[in-house]
Design a protein around this motif. Structure first.
Motif, PDB file in Angstrom:
ATOM      1  N   ALA A   1      -5.240   4.660 -15.609  1.00 33.01           N
ATOM      2  CA  ALA A   1      -6.505   4.771 -14.862  1.00 33.01           C
ATOM      3  C   ALA A   1      -6.941   3.413 -14.322  1.00 33.01           C
ATOM      4  O   ALA A   1      -7.518   3.335 -13.233  1.00 33.01           O
ATOM      5  CB  ALA A   1      -7.591   5.378 -15.751  1.00 33.01           C
ATOM      6  N   ILE A   2      -6.679   2.341 -15.069  1.00 32.61           N
ATOM      7  CA  ILE A   2      -7.021   1.002 -14.573  1.00 32.61           C
ATOM      8  C   ILE A   2      -6.185   0.693 -13.334  1.00 32.61           C
ATOM      9  O   ILE A   2      -6.702   0.209 -12.319  1.00 32.61           O
ATOM     10  CB  ILE A   2      -6.809  -0.063 -15.674  1.00 32.61           C
ATOM     11  CG1 ILE A   2      -7.911   0.081 -16.730  1.00 32.61           C
ATOM     12  CG2 ILE A   2      -6.801  -1.473 -15.084  1.00 32.61           C
ATOM     13  CD1 ILE A   2      -7.821  -0.896 -17.884  1.00 32.61           C
ATOM     14  N   ALA A   3      -4.902   0.982 -13.401  1.00 34.76           N
ATOM     15  CA  ALA A   3      -4.024   0.712 -12.247  1.00 34.76           C
ATOM     16  C   ALA A   3      -4.485   1.532 -11.044  1.00 34.76           C
ATOM     17  O   ALA A   3      -4.559   1.024  -9.917  1.00 34.76           O
ATOM     18  CB  ALA A   3      -2.581   1.032 -12.602  1.00 34.76           C
ATOM     19  N   GLU A   4      -4.827   2.789 -11.293  1.00 36.36           N
ATOM     20  CA  GLU A   4      -5.269   3.660 -10.197  1.00 36.36           C
ATOM     21  C   GLU A   4      -6.583   3.174  -9.600  1.00 36.36           C
ATOM     22  O   GLU A   4      -6.716   3.000  -8.378  1.00 36.36           O
ATOM     23  CB  GLU A   4      -5.445   5.088 -10.733  1.00 36.36           C
ATOM     24  CG  GLU A   4      -5.899   6.082  -9.678  1.00 36.36           C
ATOM     25  CD  GLU A   4      -6.268   7.424 -10.307  1.00 36.36           C
ATOM     26  OE1 GLU A   4      -5.506   8.389 -10.118  1.00 36.36           O
ATOM     27  OE2 GLU A   4      -7.320   7.517 -10.979  1.00 36.36           O
ATOM     28  N   SER A   5      -7.569   2.895 -10.459  1.00 30.12           N
ATOM     29  CA  SER A   5      -8.897   2.527  -9.971  1.00 30.12           C
ATOM     30  C   SER A   5      -8.867   1.170  -9.270  1.00 30.12           C
ATOM     31  O   SER A   5      -9.389   1.022  -8.159  1.00 30.12           O
ATOM     32  CB  SER A   5      -9.878   2.502 -11.157  1.00 30.12           C
ATOM     33  OG  SER A   5     -11.086   1.904 -10.779  1.00 30.12           O
ATOM     34  N   LEU A   6      -8.243   0.170  -9.913  1.00 30.35           N
ATOM     35  CA  LEU A   6      -8.274  -1.166  -9.319  1.00 30.35           C
ATOM     36  C   LEU A   6      -7.416  -1.263  -8.058  1.00 30.35           C
ATOM     37  O   LEU A   6      -7.778  -1.978  -7.129  1.00 30.35           O
ATOM     38  CB  LEU A   6      -7.819  -2.204 -10.346  1.00 30.35           C
ATOM     39  CG  LEU A   6      -8.942  -2.766 -11.221  1.00 30.35           C
ATOM     40  CD1 LEU A   6      -8.388  -3.759 -12.218  1.00 30.35           C
ATOM     41  CD2 LEU A   6     -10.029  -3.434 -10.376  1.00 30.35           C
ATOM     42  N   SER A   7      -6.288  -0.558  -8.023  1.00 28.56           N
ATOM     43  CA  SER A   7      -5.479  -0.640  -6.795  1.00 28.56           C
ATOM     44  C   SER A   7      -6.248   0.019  -5.642  1.00 28.56           C
ATOM     45  O   SER A   7      -6.279  -0.509  -4.538  1.00 28.56           O
ATOM     46  CB  SER A   7      -4.078  -0.043  -6.979  1.00 28.56           C
ATOM     47  OG  SER A   7      -4.169   1.289  -7.380  1.00 28.56           O
ATOM     48  N   ALA A   8      -6.939   1.118  -5.922  1.00 27.44           N
ATOM     49  CA  ALA A   8      -7.738   1.759  -4.858  1.00 27.44           C
ATOM     50  C   ALA A   8      -8.877   0.837  -4.420  1.00 27.44           C
ATOM     51  O   ALA A   8      -9.156   0.694  -3.224  1.00 27.44           O
ATOM     52  CB  ALA A   8      -8.286   3.093  -5.340  1.00 27.44           C
ATOM     53  N   GLN A   9      -9.525   0.181  -5.384  1.00 23.69           N
ATOM     54  CA  GLN A   9     -10.612  -0.753  -5.028  1.00 23.69           C
ATOM     55  C   GLN A   9     -10.083  -1.909  -4.170  1.00 23.69           C
ATOM     56  O   GLN A   9     -10.684  -2.286  -3.166  1.00 23.69           O
ATOM     57  CB  GLN A   9     -11.240  -1.338  -6.284  1.00 23.69           C
ATOM     58  CG  GLN A   9     -12.075  -0.366  -7.098  1.00 23.69           C
ATOM     59  CD  GLN A   9     -12.692  -1.067  -8.314  1.00 23.69           C
ATOM     60  OE1 GLN A   9     -13.249  -2.147  -8.220  1.00 23.69           O
ATOM     61  NE2 GLN A   9     -12.581  -0.447  -9.472  1.00 23.69           N
ATOM     62  N   LEU A  10      -8.941  -2.463  -4.579  1.00 25.94           N
ATOM     63  CA  LEU A  10      -8.391  -3.615  -3.850  1.00 25.94           C
ATOM     64  C   LEU A  10      -7.938  -3.233  -2.444  1.00 25.94           C
ATOM     65  O   LEU A  10      -7.957  -4.058  -1.533  1.00 25.94           O
ATOM     66  CB  LEU A  10      -7.226  -4.223  -4.638  1.00 25.94           C
ATOM     67  CG  LEU A  10      -7.672  -5.106  -5.809  1.00 25.94           C
ATOM     68  CD1 LEU A  10      -6.562  -5.255  -6.840  1.00 25.94           C
ATOM     69  CD2 LEU A  10      -8.117  -6.474  -5.310  1.00 25.94           C
ATOM     70  N   MET A  11      -7.556  -1.966  -2.282  1.00 24.53           N
ATOM     71  CA  MET A  11      -7.125  -1.500  -0.952  1.00 24.53           C
ATOM     72  C   MET A  11      -8.320  -1.020  -0.128  1.00 24.53           C
ATOM     73  O   MET A  11      -8.145  -0.428   0.936  1.00 24.53           O
ATOM     74  CB  MET A  11      -6.140  -0.321  -1.102  1.00 24.53           C
ATOM     75  CG  MET A  11      -4.879  -0.663  -1.849  1.00 24.53           C
ATOM     76  SD  MET A  11      -3.789  -1.607  -0.780  1.00 24.53           S
ATOM     77  CE  MET A  11      -2.485  -2.013  -1.910  1.00 24.53           C
ATOM     78  N   GLY A  12      -9.528  -1.166  -0.689  1.00 31.81           N
ATOM     79  CA  GLY A  12     -10.726  -0.759   0.041  1.00 31.81           C
ATOM     80  C   GLY A  12     -10.926   0.743   0.083  1.00 31.81           C
ATOM     81  O   GLY A  12     -11.677   1.263   0.911  1.00 31.81           O
ATOM     82  N   LYS A  13     -10.269   1.473  -0.844  1.00 28.18           N
ATOM     83  CA  LYS A  13     -10.371   2.939  -0.814  1.00 28.18           C
ATOM     84  C   LYS A  13     -11.315   3.489  -1.875  1.00 28.18           C
ATOM     85  O   LYS A  13     -11.486   4.697  -2.000  1.00 28.18           O
ATOM     86  CB  LYS A  13      -8.982   3.555  -1.028  1.00 28.18           C
ATOM     87  CG  LYS A  13      -8.031   3.261   0.123  1.00 28.18           C
ATOM     88  CD  LYS A  13      -6.679   3.883  -0.132  1.00 28.18           C
ATOM     89  CE  LYS A  13      -5.698   3.514   0.943  1.00 28.18           C
ATOM     90  NZ  LYS A  13      -4.316   3.627   0.520  1.00 28.18           N
ATOM     91  N   ALA A  14     -11.849   2.619  -2.734  1.00 28.24           N
ATOM     92  CA  ALA A  14     -12.760   3.088  -3.788  1.00 28.24           C
ATOM     93  C   ALA A  14     -13.718   1.962  -4.139  1.00 28.24           C
ATOM     94  O   ALA A  14     -13.411   0.785  -3.907  1.00 28.24           O
ATOM     95  CB  ALA A  14     -11.964   3.508  -5.031  1.00 28.24           C
ATOM     96  N   ALA A  15     -14.863   2.351  -4.694  1.00 29.31           N
ATOM     97  CA  ALA A  15     -15.843   1.353  -5.148  1.00 29.31           C
ATOM     98  C   ALA A  15     -15.673   1.168  -6.653  1.00 29.31           C
ATOM     99  O   ALA A  15     -15.136   2.051  -7.330  1.00 29.31           O
ATOM    100  CB  ALA A  15     -17.240   1.857  -4.835  1.00 29.31           C
ATOM    101  N   PRO A  16     -16.135   0.040  -7.208  1.00 31.12           N
ATOM    102  CA  PRO A  16     -16.059  -0.124  -8.665  1.00 31.12           C
ATOM    103  C   PRO A  16     -16.870   0.961  -9.377  1.00 31.12           C
ATOM    104  O   PRO A  16     -17.855   1.459  -8.827  1.00 31.12           O
ATOM    105  CB  PRO A  16     -16.707  -1.497  -8.908  1.00 31.12           C
ATOM    106  CG  PRO A  16     -16.717  -2.184  -7.593  1.00 31.12           C
ATOM    107  CD  PRO A  16     -16.729  -1.126  -6.528  1.00 31.12           C
TER     108      PRO A  16
END
Ligand SMILES: Cc1cc2nc3c(=O)[nH]c(=O)nc-3n(C[C@H](O)[C@H](O)[C@H](O)COP(=O)(O)OP(=O)(O)OC[C@H]3O[C@@H](n4cnc5c(N)ncnc54)[C@H](O)[C@@H]3O)c2cc1C
Length: 368
Positions: free
Chosen positions: A337-352
């Motif tokens: 879940a960390i890999a999923e959430s942070l990679s999406a955040q870094l790609m601008g696809k999700a907020a923290p």
């Protein structure tokens, strides 16, 4: 996007692998060898119930989500590395030795919709448990993984996806330029990037004390092996993870891992006779036949804890510096879940996730 991750534990490796797969240019700088922090010291439990009975609702939700991601994550790591990581959904048995403990477990289990077992049913699932037993809570969705095999496999999968890993490369500081993180300094080189992710586990605060308020919590563990020629005992190891009063037992290969102490001792990882004997004594109350087993290993690791006990996942107050830390006792469980959430955040696809946003805390670690 050029990303430098500091630390090759389960967090840095899982995130780096997902980012490299998504096409980012990723370098991981690791002070020692991959996995050599808390990751390889861990018991490898994906303890979605046992570790989270008293957790914050957001953390429980995150854990359940991560647990659901684990089977596919494990399969992908194995496919990406051609290595087995020993993932199995073996379940966990939370054992109560008396009526009061059983009532507590029943209350918690009821809230989580889990099944209670009587003593006979519990022993059928975990034949080594021949000590005092009033009943048990059965948590079928708990799983385990061989954490050392996991870090080795993630390293390979990351490199095969195009990531660059530099071992024995300790970051000593992060230089700012124009008000943002710009260059990671090691004794051997300078590393420029668009974004830096601090994933240095319990040591993250040594690099950026104010932005990464993470402290170490020491844990010692031991491993026991059955008497030679005791085939039956090894067969009994194939069962679930077992939780007793202040102790857990996790089958790994031909050994049973017994853990773990929880101690604020700074960065000290010295092994103590008191921890070794204390863990063994607690395990023997639950599983008396362990008195004939031999001690084959004893180690310590440092869990990364945030001031409020919740993970720190996302951007910090310094532009270009992100955190993947503060997972405390659940860094293996949380990894997908960390890999999923942070990679999406870094790609601008999700907020923290607000409860895990590092900017919720002031530089002294207090809530804003
Ligand atoms: C005894 C014990 C049992 C545990 N059991 C479980 C369990 O069963 N299930 C579970 O989910 N969790 C468990 N945990 C917790 C889990 O191990 C951690 O939450 C998790 O490993 C943290 O991962 P990480 O990648 O953030 O940190 P780490 O694995 O500590 O990795 C950080 C990496 O950063 C590197 N590093 C440090 N400083 C620098 C620097 N200056 N420059 C470059 N690199 C640096 C370190 O060498 C290390 O490799 C356990 C922990 C312990 C100690």
């Amino acid at each position: 996007m050029k990303i430098v991750i500091i630390g090759a534990g389960v967090a840095g490796l899982s995130l780096g692998w997902r980012l490299a797969q998504a096409g980012a240019e990723v370098t991981i700088l690791e002070r020692g060898q991959p996995g050599s922090g808390a990751t390889n010291a861990s018991a490898g439990m994906i303890a979605v119930t046992a570790e989270l009975l008293d957790a914050h609702a957001v953390e429980i939700e995150f854990s359940r989500h991560s647990n659901a991601l684990w089977p596919e994550f494990a399969e992908a790591v194995e496919a990406g590395s051609d290595r087995m990581i020993g993932y199995s959904r073996s379940g966990a048995l939370l054992v109560a030795s008396d009526a009061a403990a059983l009532a507590r477990l029943a209350r918690r289990g009821g809230e989580a919709g889990l099944e209670m077992l009587d003593a006979g049913q519990a022993r059928a699932r975990a034949p080594l448990v021949t000590g005092p037993l009033a009943g048990a809570l059965w948590s079928p969705k708990e799983a385990k993984v061989d954490a050392r095999a996991l870090s080795a496999a993630l390293t390979l999968a990351f490199q095969r996806a195009g990531g660059r890993l530099l071992a024995n490369e300790a970051v000593v500081r992060i230089e700012r330029r124009g008000g943002r993180a710009a260059i990671a300094h090691t004794p051997f080189g300078l590393y420029h990037a668009d974004v830096f992710v601090l994933a240095a586990g319990a040591w993250s605060g040594l690099i950026e004390a104010g932005l990464a308020p993470i402290t170490p919590v020491k844990g010692e563990m031991i491993a026991l092996a059955p008497p030679k020629g005791e085939k039956k005992a090894i067969g009994k190891l194939l069962g679930p993870v077992i939780w007793g009063n202040g102790v857990y037992a996790v089958p790994r290969g031909n050994n049973l891992l017994i853990g773990a102490t929880v101690e604020n001792a700074g960065f000290d990882t010295a092994l103590t006779d008191a921890a070794r004997d204390g863990l063994r004594a607690k395990a023997e109350i639950l599983m008396p036949s362990l008195k004939d087993w031999s001690l084959v290993d004893h180690w310590a690791g440092l869990r990364p804890r945030s001031p409020d006990g919740l993970p720190l996942l996302g951007p910090t107050a310094l532009d270009g510096l992100w955190l993947a830390g503060g997972q405390f006792r659940n860094g293996i469980l949380f990894a997908p879940a960390i890999a999923e959430s942070l990679s999406a955040q870094l790609m601008g696809k999700a907020a923290p996730i607000p409860a895990f946003d590092p900017r919720r805390l002031r530089s002294d670690g207090q809530k804003k």
